[in-house]
Design a protein around this motif. Structure first.
Motif, PDB file in Angstrom:
ATOM      1  N   GLY A  28      14.096 -87.267   1.777  1.00  0.00           N
ATOM      2  CA  GLY A  28      13.840 -86.353   0.604  1.00  0.00           C
ATOM      3  C   GLY A  28      15.250 -85.341   0.859  1.00  0.00           C
ATOM      4  O   GLY A  28      15.750 -85.049  -0.736  1.00  0.00           O
ATOM      5  N   ASP A  29      15.946 -85.146   1.814  1.00  0.00           N
ATOM      6  CA  ASP A  29      16.389 -83.828   2.021  1.00  0.00           C
ATOM      7  C   ASP A  29      18.215 -84.573   1.561  1.00  0.00           C
ATOM      8  O   ASP A  29      18.726 -85.635   2.272  1.00  0.00           O
ATOM      9  N   GLU A  30      18.711 -84.990   0.085  1.00  0.00           N
ATOM     10  CA  GLU A  30      19.570 -85.608  -0.351  1.00  0.00           C
ATOM     11  C   GLU A  30      21.405 -84.575   0.495  1.00  0.00           C
ATOM     12  O   GLU A  30      22.105 -85.015  -0.470  1.00  0.00           O
ATOM     13  N   ARG A  31      21.080 -84.155   1.042  1.00  0.00           N
ATOM     14  CA  ARG A  31      22.497 -82.976   1.296  1.00  0.00           C
ATOM     15  C   ARG A  31      23.132 -83.096   2.272  1.00  0.00           C
ATOM     16  O   ARG A  31      23.399 -84.129   2.189  1.00  0.00           O
ATOM     17  N   SER A  32      24.830 -83.086   1.682  1.00  0.00           N
ATOM     18  CA  SER A  32      25.905 -83.512   2.412  1.00  0.00           C
ATOM     19  C   SER A  32      26.450 -82.724   3.440  1.00  0.00           C
ATOM     20  O   SER A  32      26.270 -81.185   2.865  1.00  0.00           O
ATOM     21  N   GLY A  33      26.959 -83.365   4.464  1.00  0.00           N
ATOM     22  CA  GLY A  33      27.599 -81.874   4.882  1.00  0.00           C
ATOM     23  C   GLY A  33      28.333 -82.575   6.264  1.00  0.00           C
ATOM     24  O   GLY A  33      28.357 -83.923   6.355  1.00  0.00           O
ATOM     25  N   SER A  34      28.207 -82.306   7.530  1.00  0.00           N
ATOM     26  CA  SER A  34      29.165 -82.664   8.655  1.00  0.00           C
ATOM     27  C   SER A  34      27.129 -83.831   9.242  1.00  0.00           C
ATOM     28  O   SER A  34      26.399 -82.510   9.422  1.00  0.00           O
ATOM     29  N   PRO A  35      27.242 -85.094   9.088  1.00  0.00           N
ATOM     30  CA  PRO A  35      26.514 -85.465  10.327  1.00  0.00           C
ATOM     31  C   PRO A  35      26.196 -85.008  10.589  1.00  0.00           C
ATOM     32  O   PRO A  35      26.788 -84.572  12.390  1.00  0.00           O
ATOM     33  N   GLU A  36      24.476 -84.765  11.560  1.00  0.00           N
ATOM     34  CA  GLU A  36      24.128 -83.961  12.605  1.00  0.00           C
ATOM     35  C   GLU A  36      23.126 -84.783  13.194  1.00  0.00           C
ATOM     36  O   GLU A  36      22.685 -84.511  14.917  1.00  0.00           O
ATOM     37  N   MET A  37      22.512 -86.299  12.562  1.00  0.00           N
ATOM     38  CA  MET A  37      21.648 -86.871  13.614  1.00  0.00           C
ATOM     39  C   MET A  37      21.729 -88.419  12.957  1.00  0.00           C
ATOM     40  O   MET A  37      22.646 -88.400  11.854  1.00  0.00           O
ATOM     41  N   TRP A  38      21.585 -89.439  13.352  1.00  0.00           N
ATOM     42  CA  TRP A  38      21.432 -90.310  12.892  1.00  0.00           C
ATOM     43  C   TRP A  38      19.543 -90.949  13.028  1.00  0.00           C
ATOM     44  O   TRP A  38      19.274 -91.119  13.661  1.00  0.00           O
ATOM     45  N   ARG A  39      19.409 -92.478  12.440  1.00  0.00           N
ATOM     46  CA  ARG A  39      18.383 -93.370  12.825  1.00  0.00           C
ATOM     47  C   ARG A  39      19.201 -94.825  12.331  1.00  0.00           C
ATOM     48  O   ARG A  39      20.046 -94.925  11.554  1.00  0.00           O
ATOM     49  N   GLU A  40      18.476 -95.245  12.767  1.00  0.00           N
ATOM     50  CA  GLU A  40      18.269 -97.356  12.573  1.00  0.00           C
ATOM     51  C   GLU A  40      17.003 -97.322  12.138  1.00  0.00           C
ATOM     52  O   GLU A  40      15.848 -97.428  11.906  1.00  0.00           O
ATOM     53  N   GLU A  41      17.323 -97.832  10.530  1.00  0.00           N
ATOM     54  CA  GLU A  41      16.213 -97.742   9.216  1.00  0.00           C
ATOM     55  C   GLU A  41      16.031 -99.278   9.613  1.00  0.00           C
ATOM     56  O   GLU A  41      14.957 -99.310   9.547  1.00  0.00           O
ATOM     57  N   GLN A  42      16.583-100.334   9.746  1.00  0.00           N
ATOM     58  CA  GLN A  42      16.020-101.407  11.033  1.00  0.00           C
ATOM     59  C   GLN A  42      17.377-101.848  11.648  1.00  0.00           C
ATOM     60  O   GLN A  42      19.222-101.188  11.791  1.00  0.00           O
ATOM     61  N   PRO A  43      17.223-102.990  12.569  1.00  0.00           N
ATOM     62  CA  PRO A  43      18.192-103.558  13.130  1.00  0.00           C
ATOM     63  C   PRO A  43      19.968-103.398  12.759  1.00  0.00           C
ATOM     64  O   PRO A  43      19.601-104.754  11.722  1.00  0.00           O
ATOM     65  N   GLY A  44      20.656-102.956  12.860  1.00  0.00           N
ATOM     66  CA  GLY A  44      22.076-102.991  12.970  1.00  0.00           C
ATOM     67  C   GLY A  44      22.362-101.936  11.550  1.00  0.00           C
ATOM     68  O   GLY A  44      23.196-101.808  10.504  1.00  0.00           O
ATOM     69  N   VAL A  45      21.101-101.540  10.847  1.00  0.00           N
ATOM     70  CA  VAL A  45      21.100-100.852   9.806  1.00  0.00           C
ATOM     71  C   VAL A  45      21.236 -99.134  10.507  1.00  0.00           C
ATOM     72  O   VAL A  45      19.974 -98.505  10.007  1.00  0.00           O
ATOM     73  N   ILE A  46      22.273 -97.742   9.897  1.00  0.00           N
ATOM     74  CA  ILE A  46      22.563 -96.807  10.413  1.00  0.00           C
ATOM     75  C   ILE A  46      22.440 -96.075   9.384  1.00  0.00           C
ATOM     76  O   ILE A  46      23.505 -95.987   8.705  1.00  0.00           O
ATOM     77  N   VAL A  47      22.093 -94.729   9.224  1.00  0.00           N
ATOM     78  CA  VAL A  47      21.510 -93.689   8.153  1.00  0.00           C
ATOM     79  C   VAL A  47      21.750 -92.715   9.171  1.00  0.00           C
ATOM     80  O   VAL A  47      21.801 -92.338  10.403  1.00  0.00           O
ATOM     81  N   LEU A  48      23.389 -91.788   8.309  1.00  0.00           N
ATOM     82  CA  LEU A  48      23.615 -90.664   8.944  1.00  0.00           C
ATOM     83  C   LEU A  48      23.070 -89.805   7.999  1.00  0.00           C
ATOM     84  O   LEU A  48      22.774 -89.661   6.692  1.00  0.00           O
ATOM     85  N   TRP A  49      22.566 -88.205   8.640  1.00  0.00           N
ATOM     86  CA  TRP A  49      22.554 -87.001   7.799  1.00  0.00           C
ATOM     87  C   TRP A  49      22.647 -85.669   8.755  1.00  0.00           C
ATOM     88  O   TRP A  49      22.713 -85.792   9.696  1.00  0.00           O
ATOM     89  N   PRO A  50      23.386 -85.026   8.096  1.00  0.00           N
ATOM     90  CA  PRO A  50      23.485 -85.018   6.665  1.00  0.00           C
ATOM     91  C   PRO A  50      24.364 -85.973   6.356  1.00  0.00           C
ATOM     92  O   PRO A  50      25.453 -86.372   6.411  1.00  0.00           O
ATOM     93  N   VAL A  51      23.774 -86.209   4.671  1.00  0.00           N
ATOM     94  CA  VAL A  51      25.685 -87.670   4.337  1.00  0.00           C
ATOM     95  C   VAL A  51      26.954 -86.898   4.255  1.00  0.00           C
ATOM     96  O   VAL A  51      27.029 -85.569   4.096  1.00  0.00           O
ATOM     97  N   PRO A  52      27.898 -87.360   5.274  1.00  0.00           N
ATOM     98  CA  PRO A  52      29.331 -87.390   5.349  1.00  0.00           C
ATOM     99  C   PRO A  52      29.259 -86.108   4.305  1.00  0.00           C
ATOM    100  O   PRO A  52      29.883 -87.470   3.109  1.00  0.00           O
ATOM    101  N   ARG A  53      30.653 -85.270   3.721  1.00  0.00           N
ATOM    102  CA  ARG A  53      31.166 -84.802   3.173  1.00  0.00           C
ATOM    103  C   ARG A  53      33.356 -84.939   3.065  1.00  0.00           C
ATOM    104  O   ARG A  53      33.436 -85.149   2.077  1.00  0.00           O
TER     105      ARG A  53
END
Length: 190
Positions: free
Chosen positions: A94-119
């Motif tokens: 639910g945190d939709e911030r943008s900035g310099s990504p600090e972490m990632w997770r694998e949503e499903q095999p081969g799908v990467i999500v970065l947080w925060p969203v890259p600025r």
């Protein structure tokens, strides 16, 4: 280099007398998939992938001429800096911030999500584990060369576990072939 699944026939057929070649190749494919999923023997490093501002989700897929799929991501670098993989409990949903990504997770095999969203723009480099696609007409040569015995045991466990065929022998399938496949997968992990 890619080879046809037919390369496994000579290895498997003597213990599955009478089994059709097509069935042997399908069993070899399924055993290779299981081996790659469980032992993670097929590593891959992506090309540098551009990161675009405002885009936090990236999909890694292969062209049809590369008969593979991503099983799991091992690591990720953003602009040559390793980013930690977040566990589900640590992800800021639910945190939709943008900035310099600090972490990632694998949503499903081969799908990467970065947080925060890259600025800003950058580059991703991913190291992942692969497995043959379920409809792969071929596999990398190293699966036969380095893991042919493991694939053989898995294929034989599957082939001989059927009933009513000349090559059937469910008791051997479970007692010997499946056990050998399990040991071969454990050895491949080391």
């Amino acid at each position: 280099m890619l080879i046809s699944w037919s390369g496994f026939i000579d290895l498997i057929a003597p213990s599955a007398k009478g089994a059709p070649s097509g069935l042997i190749m399908d069993a070899a494919r399924q055993a290779a998939i299981q081996l790659c999923e469980k032992a993670r023997v097929w590593g891959w490093t992506s090309r540098k992938t551009p990161v675009e501002p405002g885009l936090g989700r990236y999909v890694f897929r292969f062209e049809p001429e590369v008969p593979a799929r991503v099983v799991g991501v091992r690591s990720l670098r953003l602009d040559c800096v390793p980013l930690p993989c977040a566990q589900r409990a640590d992800w800021p949903y639910g945190d939709e911030r943008s900035g310099s990504p600090e972490m990632w997770r694998e949503e499903q095999p081969g799908v990467i999500v970065l947080w925060p969203v890259p600025r800003k723009e950058g580059t991703l480099l991913v190291v992942a584990d692969l497995a043959p696609a379920h409809d792969a007409p071929a596999c990398p040569e190293f699966l036969l060369r380095d893991y042919g015995e493991a694939v053989k045991w898995g294929a034989l466990a599957d082939l001989t576990n059927t009933f009513g065929q000349a090559w059937s022998n469910p008791s051997i399938a479970n007692q010997i072939f499946a056990a050998e496949f399990k040991r071969a997968v454990a050895r491949a992990r080391i």
